[in-house]
Design an enzyme around this catalytic site. Sequence first.
Site, short mmCIF file in Angstrom:
data_model
loop_
_atom_site.label_atom_id
_atom_site.label_comp_id
_atom_site.label_asym_id
_atom_site.label_seq_id
_atom_site.Cartn_x
_atom_site.Cartn_y
_atom_site.Cartn_z
N CYS A 30 0.85 -1.20 0.00
CA CYS A 30 0.00 0.00 0.00
C CYS A 30 0.89 1.25 0.00
CB CYS A 30 -0.89 -0.05 1.24
SG CYS A 30 -1.72 1.48 1.64
N CYS A 33 0.27 3.86 2.58
CA CYS A 33 0.70 3.38 3.90
C CYS A 33 2.18 3.66 4.13
CB CYS A 33 0.46 1.88 4.03
SG CYS A 33 -1.27 1.38 3.95
#
Length: 108
Positions: A30, A33
């Site tokens: 991600c 992230c």
Amino acid sequence: MIVISGLETFQSKVLGSRGSFLVDFWGPSCAPCVDLNRALEDMEDAYKGQLTFVKINADEEIDIAVEYGVRGLPTIFLIRDGKIQERWIGKTSGASLKSKLDKALGIA
């Protein structure tokens, strides 16, 4: 930053504890992230003594993610004295998250 593994560990170390915790549900694939992780590392010193920072890899800790309704990454929980007080989902900047945290914690 504390890395949590296992539902029982999360429940005992975070939900079963007094104090405030910022819980970051993230995944290694991600991109938002990874960007947010840098901001969280920078913020950790600013909130020392007020917040304990916790990381949970949602890809590996599926049971925790499912139990607490994590459906998108990144997801951030603010937990105070065992109760989820705030939940922020999706891409956010470090400055935006800091502003949200300050408001939630009552820091002017």
